[in-house]
Design a protein around this motif. Structure first.
Motif, mmCIF file in Angstrom:
data_model
loop_
_atom_site.group_PDB
_atom_site.id
_atom_site.type_symbol
_atom_site.label_atom_id
_atom_site.label_comp_id
_atom_site.label_asym_id
_atom_site.label_seq_id
_atom_site.Cartn_x
_atom_site.Cartn_y
_atom_site.Cartn_z
ATOM 1 N N VAL A 22 0.803 -1.222 0.000
ATOM 2 C CA VAL A 22 0.000 0.000 0.000
ATOM 3 C C VAL A 22 0.838 1.274 0.000
ATOM 4 O O VAL A 22 0.327 2.340 -0.330
ATOM 5 N N SER A 23 2.118 1.175 0.350
ATOM 6 C CA SER A 23 2.899 2.398 0.484
ATOM 7 C C SER A 23 3.083 3.105 -0.861
ATOM 8 O O SER A 23 3.367 2.461 -1.875
ATOM 9 N N ARG A 24 2.927 4.447 -0.858
ATOM 10 C CA ARG A 24 3.034 5.200 -2.106
ATOM 11 C C ARG A 24 4.483 5.391 -2.518
ATOM 12 O O ARG A 24 4.796 5.503 -3.698
ATOM 13 N N ASN A 25 5.356 5.489 -1.539
ATOM 14 C CA ASN A 25 6.749 5.801 -1.839
ATOM 15 C C ASN A 25 7.571 4.512 -1.913
ATOM 16 O O ASN A 25 7.558 3.720 -0.975
ATOM 17 N N PRO A 26 8.290 4.279 -3.031
ATOM 18 C CA PRO A 26 9.064 3.035 -3.170
ATOM 19 C C PRO A 26 10.076 2.831 -2.047
ATOM 20 O O PRO A 26 10.325 1.687 -1.661
ATOM 21 N N VAL A 27 10.640 3.922 -1.516
ATOM 22 C CA VAL A 27 11.626 3.752 -0.439
ATOM 23 C C VAL A 27 10.950 3.142 0.786
ATOM 24 O O VAL A 27 11.479 2.214 1.412
ATOM 25 N N ASN A 28 9.744 3.633 1.106
ATOM 26 C CA ASN A 28 9.019 3.052 2.237
ATOM 27 C C ASN A 28 8.702 1.588 1.978
ATOM 28 O O ASN A 28 8.797 0.749 2.870
ATOM 29 N N SER A 29 8.320 1.288 0.716
ATOM 30 C CA SER A 29 8.046 -0.107 0.363
ATOM 31 C C SER A 29 9.264 -0.968 0.645
ATOM 32 O O SER A 29 9.157 -2.059 1.203
ATOM 33 N N ALA A 30 10.434 -0.455 0.250
ATOM 34 C CA ALA A 30 11.658 -1.240 0.439
ATOM 35 C C ALA A 30 11.916 -1.477 1.925
ATOM 36 O O ALA A 30 12.326 -2.572 2.327
ATOM 37 N N MET A 31 11.656 -0.442 2.739
ATOM 38 C CA MET A 31 11.847 -0.608 4.186
ATOM 39 C C MET A 31 10.905 -1.686 4.731
ATOM 40 O O MET A 31 11.306 -2.554 5.513
ATOM 41 N N GLY A 32 9.651 -1.624 4.285
ATOM 42 C CA GLY A 32 8.698 -2.648 4.708
ATOM 43 C C GLY A 32 9.142 -4.033 4.266
ATOM 44 O O GLY A 32 9.028 -5.021 5.000
ATOM 45 N N MET A 33 9.687 -4.083 3.049
ATOM 46 C CA MET A 33 10.152 -5.355 2.497
ATOM 47 C C MET A 33 11.264 -5.944 3.372
ATOM 48 O O MET A 33 11.286 -7.150 3.639
ATOM 49 N N ILE A 34 12.178 -5.074 3.818
ATOM 50 C CA ILE A 34 13.271 -5.558 4.676
ATOM 51 C C ILE A 34 12.684 -6.187 5.943
ATOM 52 O O ILE A 34 13.072 -7.288 6.351
ATOM 53 N N LEU A 35 11.692 -5.499 6.527
ATOM 54 C CA LEU A 35 11.080 -6.015 7.748
ATOM 55 C C LEU A 35 10.396 -7.360 7.475
ATOM 56 O O LEU A 35 10.527 -8.317 8.256
ATOM 57 N N ALA A 36 9.697 -7.446 6.343
ATOM 58 C CA ALA A 36 9.010 -8.697 6.013
ATOM 59 C C ALA A 36 10.010 -9.830 5.843
ATOM 60 O O ALA A 36 9.791 -10.959 6.304
ATOM 61 N N LEU A 37 11.145 -9.527 5.183
ATOM 62 C CA LEU A 37 12.145 -10.571 4.957
ATOM 63 C C LEU A 37 12.808 -10.984 6.267
ATOM 64 O O LEU A 37 13.126 -12.161 6.472
ATOM 65 N N VAL A 38 13.016 -10.023 7.180
ATOM 66 C CA VAL A 38 13.538 -10.378 8.498
ATOM 67 C C VAL A 38 12.532 -11.284 9.210
ATOM 68 O O VAL A 38 12.912 -12.259 9.876
ATOM 69 N N GLY A 39 11.227 -10.993 9.014
ATOM 70 C CA GLY A 39 10.200 -11.855 9.603
ATOM 71 C C GLY A 39 10.303 -13.278 9.076
ATOM 72 O O GLY A 39 10.216 -14.252 9.842
ATOM 73 N N VAL A 40 10.519 -13.408 7.752
ATOM 74 C CA VAL A 40 10.689 -14.754 7.178
ATOM 75 C C VAL A 40 11.904 -15.425 7.800
ATOM 76 O O VAL A 40 11.860 -16.603 8.198
ATOM 77 N N GLY A 41 13.003 -14.654 7.921
ATOM 78 C CA GLY A 41 14.211 -15.207 8.518
ATOM 79 C C GLY A 41 13.962 -15.680 9.945
ATOM 80 O O GLY A 41 14.414 -16.755 10.346
ATOM 81 N N ALA A 42 13.217 -14.878 10.712
ATOM 82 C CA ALA A 42 12.913 -15.251 12.092
ATOM 83 C C ALA A 42 12.116 -16.544 12.134
ATOM 84 O O ALA A 42 12.344 -17.414 12.986
#
Lengths: 179, 101, 477
Positions: A22-42
């Protein structure tokens, strides 16, 4: 303990993933993506695969996402953030999400949808010249052992895949000389 | 309720679904590509969960290779996006209309 | 080197030779490229590439009898070899060595797809060929169309890969196996579960993309139009042949035993959509390459029809698909070759009207085009006709003759025959331009020697496969 950790990381991962969409700004999307990938790692850690968890966080959340951020900054595109999102798109997205999630719920939690671990026997075929480590272990040693015996060919293919990617990126990004 | 295979597979499927919805609704190629990576990640989560509960190593090693392949694919994909941006000054899929009869 | 490694090495000798060839091409260009002009570099790279293909074919030759997958690999080598000749004969692109090397790597991927025996290898081979083809599609750096085609091909391809992977992970989850043979054995005793249906639908989506079957076809017209001609030919011919042979093997090994009807319905819908959409949309195209793309979607429908009989008779399905896609591949490489020669001469050759007066400009090229187009249309005595006839005959033969009309495949064969008549119309439009339409441009066409060779080989292959199909089929059955 494991239960509450699972729910914590699952909630974090799904929230971050939704934020990416949902994020409009690609940079915010990327930040969210990092968090999601850390979640997968966890979750890999919770599944007794710490080696893969570390790899996921180092390679995916680390290297790959830094590359993404780098390209986003390089291209510096923010014209997208100004265009209003049509309400049809929002509706379409919500309907899709509801339908797919409902389908997932029905599929996975339906009766007999998944095999229980008992009805799957674990008897991998023996390797030529070596006994098979076979069963799931958490150590990195079993990875190393498998990669150089049973999975020799895939390792070679993956190596050449990286070479191909390198050749491709170099040729695609090399500036065309004005002839 | 004890955390079991169902929980992990549901989680992986939901992540896959969110990624798919993102691919379908977003118009920015960079974000679309991130959502694609999310779908791949969902598949890796499912594989590790299955590997743990099936008690074989194959799934975990599969994931090892997926991470490698995804890294190679990201490099190529971003190079293509940059190459397109150099010629067209856009990353939005709506504006990719050069190829029509 | 222990016994296991050397066994692996000798089993994959063709792939090893191709990879070595690709590295050699790159190294030779690095050492000698500085001292030579662009055409010399291109010729050298193509020559080394052809040599590697030749040696790889030589390594395959002992296995040709009795091993159909070796024959499949040989056909893939042939199609990729023709693409190399097109690179040498028509391409003006920079970085010729990388172009040739990547074509060789793509061929390695195709070859591995035909021999892969576990899900991991299937996935890696699929990605190896896909990633290489994304790069090749975007190889023309002077054209925005090429970059756009590559990006679209890449985005759709990545979605397909993600679907394929999730499907594989479900298959693995349900059985705990990644070896195809053991996976099949376990699946056959498993009760049909909704998750298994989803797994198969996801895998079909992944392969539907490779085959450009509707509704996973959206990349095809753009990629065919925008990619450089040799890359488009590789995508149309080699990639499709490899992908479909792999799908036949998957169907044969891990079949649809527990869920026959559900999967058959999904497949039947895919086939009907491809046949209808491909052939009807091709009618209104004015761009030659888009026309080829839509006709490819129609052909994908027929190929999937043959794959539908794979669980019943894998050997026959493998042979039919190989014969069909070999003739189709030869004809499409040839058609892209003709377009590439035109583009090399006039800097345009995309529109149907660019073919006007071709007969006055180069009778040789026109005769070749005639052979390719008529084979695609399925006109006897060319190979395309025999391939289609064979396909319909075998599909009908595999059906239960008592309940013929209740099988969806019976009606699909009828639909395919009807659509072949429709297809004849748009194929003849191309020939009408080439033979009858008045020429705007009357300059005779110059065709480079490698391109002539490629076109000759492709045309000769189609004619010979059409007149003497038994020599080829004898190797198969």
């Amino acid at each position: 303990m494991v239960d509450s950790l699972f729910y914590f990381f699952a909630a974090m991962m799904l929230a971050a993933a939704l934020f990416v969409v949902v994020s409009r700004n690609p940079v915010n999307s990327a930040m969210g993506m990092i968090l999601a990938l850390v979640g997968v790692g966890a979750n890999f850690f919770l599944l007794d695969a710490p080696f893969l968890g570390v790899l996921q966080i180092l390679v995916y959340a680390g290297a790959v996402m830094v590359l993404f951020l780098f390209i986003i900054m390089l291209l510096d595109v923010d014209q997208a953030a100004k265009i209003p999102v049509p309400w049809t798109t929002v509706l379409f997205g919500l309907v899709l999400l509801a339908v797919f999630s409902g389908a997932v719920w029905w599929l996975v939690n339906g009766a007999d949808a998944l095999p229980t671990p008992e009805n799957v026997s674990a008897t991998p075929a023996a390797l030529p010249g070596a006994e098979n480590p076979g069963a799931f272990t958490s150590g990195a040693k079993s990875f190393g052992y498998s990669l150089f015996t049973k999975y020799m060919l895939p390792v070679q293919i993956a190596g050449f895949l990286l070479l191909i990617a390198m050749i491709g990126v170099v040729t695609l990004s090399k500036k065309q000389k004005q002839a | 309720m004890e955390i079991g295979l169902h929980h992990f597979v549901t989680l992986a499927s939901l992540l896959f679904v969110i990624g798919l919805v993102g691919v379908l609704v977003r118009r920015n190629t960079l974000v679309i590509y991130m959502c694609l990576e999310m779908m791949l990640s969902a598949a890796t989560l499912a594989l590790v969960a299955f590997s743990r509960y099936n008690n074989t190593m194959d799934g975990a090693i599969f994931v090892f290779f997926i991470i490698t392949v995804a890294a190679a694919e990201v490099a190529v994909g971003l190079a293509l996006i940059v190459a397109l941006f150099r010629r067209r000054e856009t990353v939005m899929v709506d504006e990719l209309k050069e190829l029509k009869h | 080197m222990n016994a296991y490694y050397s066994e692996l090495f000798s089993f994959h000798l063709p792939e090893v030779i191709l990879t070595g060839g690709a590295l050699l091409v790159l190294a030779a260009d690095l050492l000698l490229g500085k001292f030579s002009s662009e055409p010399v570099r291109r010729a050298l790279a193509a020559l080394l590439g052809m040599l590697a293909m030749g040696f790889a074919a030589e390594a395959l030759s002992p296995y040709l009898r009795g091993d159909t997958s070796a024959l499949g690999q040989l056909c893939l080598l042939g199609l990729s070899g023709l693409t190399l000749l097109l690179i040498a004969g028509t391409s003006r692109l920079r970085h010729p060595a990388e172009h040739v090397a990547l074509t060789l790597f793509a061929t390695v991927g195709f070859s591995l797809m035909v021999t892969a025996n576990n899900l991991l290898l299937v996935f890696l081979a699929f990605e190896l060929s896909s990633i290489t083809l994304y790069i090749l599609a975007g190889f023309d750096k002077s054209s925005p169309a090429s970059a756009e085609a590559a990006l679209k091909y890449f985005l759709y391809g990545s979605v397909a890969a993600a679907f394929l992977l999730f499907g594989f992970s479900l298959l693995y989850g349900l059985t705990g196996e990644i070896e195809l043979a053991e996976l099949g054995a376990k699946l056959s005793v498993l009760p049909a579960s909704p998750l298994l249906v989803i797994a198969w639908i996801m895998i079909l989506a992944g392969f539907g993309y490779k085959a450009a079957a509707a509704p996973f076809h959206l990349w095809a017209p753009d990629a065919y139009q925008g990619a450089p001609a040799p890359s488009a030919a590789l995508i149309a011919a080699g990639s499709k042949l490899a992908g479909m042979l792999l799908l036949v093997r998957l169907f044969a090994e891990i079949g649809f035993s527990p869920l026959g009807p559900a999967l058959q319905t999904a497949l039947a819908l895919l086939i009907a959509a491809s046949l209808l959409l491909g052939n009807v949309a091709a009618l209104v195209q004015s761009n030659f390459r888009r026309l080829l793309a839509y006709s490819a979607i129609g052909h994908a429908g027929i190929v999937l029809l043959m794959i539908g009989i794979a669980p019943a008779d894998p050997q026959m399905a493998f042979g039919d698909v190989l014969y069909y896609l070999l003739t189709y591949g030869l004809a499409s490489v040839g058609a892209f070759g003709v377009a590439a020669v035109l583009e090399a001469n006039d800097a345009r050759g995309q529109k149907l009207s660019d073919f006007a007066g071709l007969w006055q400009r180069s009778p040789f090229l026109t005769i070749c085009l005639l052979v390719f187009i008529l084979s695609l249309a399925g006109v006897p005595p060319l190979a395309g006709f025999f391939a289609k006839f064979n396909a319909f005959y075998d599909v009908l033969g595999s059906l239960d003759s008592a309940a013929l009309t209740s099988s969806p495949f019976f009606w699909l064969v009828l639909l395919a025959i009807a659509m072949s008549a429709v297809a004849l119309y748009y194929y003849l439009q191309v020939l009408k331009q080439a033979f009858i339409a008045p020429a705007e441009e009357t300059r005779p066409l110059r065709i480079a020697l490698p391109a002539t060779t490629a076109l000759l080989f492709a045309a000769a292959g189609i004619v010979l496969l059409g007149i003497f199909p038994e020599h080829f089929l004898r190797l198969l059955f």
